[in-house]
Design an enzyme around this catalytic site. Sequence first.
Site, PDB file in Angstrom:
ATOM      1  N   GLY A  46       0.846  -1.195   0.000  1.00  0.00           N
ATOM      2  CA  GLY A  46       0.000   0.000   0.000  1.00  0.00           C
ATOM      3  C   GLY A  46       0.874   1.234   0.000  1.00  0.00           C
ATOM      4  O   GLY A  46       2.062   1.170   0.351  1.00  0.00           O
ATOM      5  N   GLN A  51       3.032   9.917   1.524  1.00  0.00           N
ATOM      6  CA  GLN A  51       4.391   9.354   1.523  1.00  0.00           C
ATOM      7  C   GLN A  51       5.227   9.821   0.335  1.00  0.00           C
ATOM      8  O   GLN A  51       6.450   9.721   0.367  1.00  0.00           O
ATOM      9  CB  GLN A  51       4.331   7.815   1.538  1.00  0.00           C
ATOM     10  N   CYS A  92       6.413  -0.142   7.469  1.00  0.00           N
ATOM     11  CA  CYS A  92       6.040   1.037   6.694  1.00  0.00           C
ATOM     12  C   CYS A  92       7.209   1.425   5.795  1.00  0.00           C
ATOM     13  O   CYS A  92       8.354   1.467   6.260  1.00  0.00           O
ATOM     14  CB  CYS A  92       5.689   2.196   7.629  1.00  0.00           C
ATOM     15  N   LEU A  93       6.904   1.723   4.548  1.00  0.00           N
ATOM     16  CA  LEU A  93       7.963   2.109   3.603  1.00  0.00           C
ATOM     17  C   LEU A  93       8.639   3.408   4.025  1.00  0.00           C
ATOM     18  O   LEU A  93       9.753   3.683   3.586  1.00  0.00           O
ATOM     19  CB  LEU A  93       7.381   2.245   2.193  1.00  0.00           C
ATOM     20  N   HIS A 134      -3.895   1.558   8.064  1.00  0.00           N
ATOM     21  CA  HIS A 134      -2.526   2.098   8.046  1.00  0.00           C
ATOM     22  C   HIS A 134      -2.430   3.262   7.043  1.00  0.00           C
ATOM     23  O   HIS A 134      -1.831   4.307   7.347  1.00  0.00           O
ATOM     24  CB  HIS A 134      -1.575   0.947   7.679  1.00  0.00           C
ATOM     25  N   GLU A 135      -3.051   3.094   5.870  1.00  0.00           N
ATOM     26  CA  GLU A 135      -2.968   4.134   4.829  1.00  0.00           C
ATOM     27  C   GLU A 135      -3.819   5.353   5.185  1.00  0.00           C
ATOM     28  O   GLU A 135      -3.403   6.494   4.950  1.00  0.00           O
ATOM     29  CB  GLU A 135      -3.395   3.576   3.461  1.00  0.00           C
ATOM     30  N   HIS A 138      -1.923   7.481   7.431  1.00  0.00           N
ATOM     31  CA  HIS A 138      -0.952   8.352   6.740  1.00  0.00           C
ATOM     32  C   HIS A 138      -1.621   9.650   6.279  1.00  0.00           C
ATOM     33  O   HIS A 138      -1.034  10.730   6.376  1.00  0.00           O
ATOM     34  CB  HIS A 138      -0.375   7.649   5.513  1.00  0.00           C
TER      35      HIS A 138
END
Length: 177
Positions: A46, A51, A92-93, A134-135, A138
């Site tokens: 995702g 991000q 997380c990226l 999670h997204e 963000h």
Amino acid sequence: MAKREILQYPDRRLRTPARAVEVIDDRIQALIDDMFETMYDAPGIGLAATQVDVHERIVVMDVSDGGDDQRVLINPEIIERAEQSDVAEEGCLSIPGYTDDVTRPERIRVRALDRQGEPFELEAEGLLARCIQHEVDHLEGRLFIDYLSELKRKRLRRRFEKAARQRPGAAAGTDAV
Ligand code: GNR
Ligand code: NI
């Protein structure tokens, strides 16, 4: 299409709340294409626009094994959350190399627009439910490490500040966590 740079914690731009998308035009379509390219390249399941330093409410996801189940959520809203919670490991990226357990509602209902601007609702559980939460976090400027203990967050902050100092061009983070 172009791969975009993923902001890394503790970059304070990750704390910017995203605005709603008002017009789904060619700029948004190009952004979505770039977000998928960036996500698959990473690789991740995702990615939120936050991000890639675009503070608009757009999420791309693909939680499939084959990488053939693209989902786009524009202006997502979680409209129901199960009382029952689940604990699972998240990464997380924007926080590379760190994973930890996070407790979240096990099922959710989300309302969003697809990339054509069509409204839809989705009931999700398991990894998909976790990834959506999670997204959406963000998009509000929240990170999964915000759910950890103060001690863990302090340690992580020090570790990632040091890594950022050793990375030329990285923006200094000055937020509180
Ligand atoms: O690739 C990712 N894996 C993942 C695993 C468990 C819970 C959430 C995620 S999302 C993450 C990609 C990412 O950072 N998205 O914002
Ligand atoms: Ni993430």
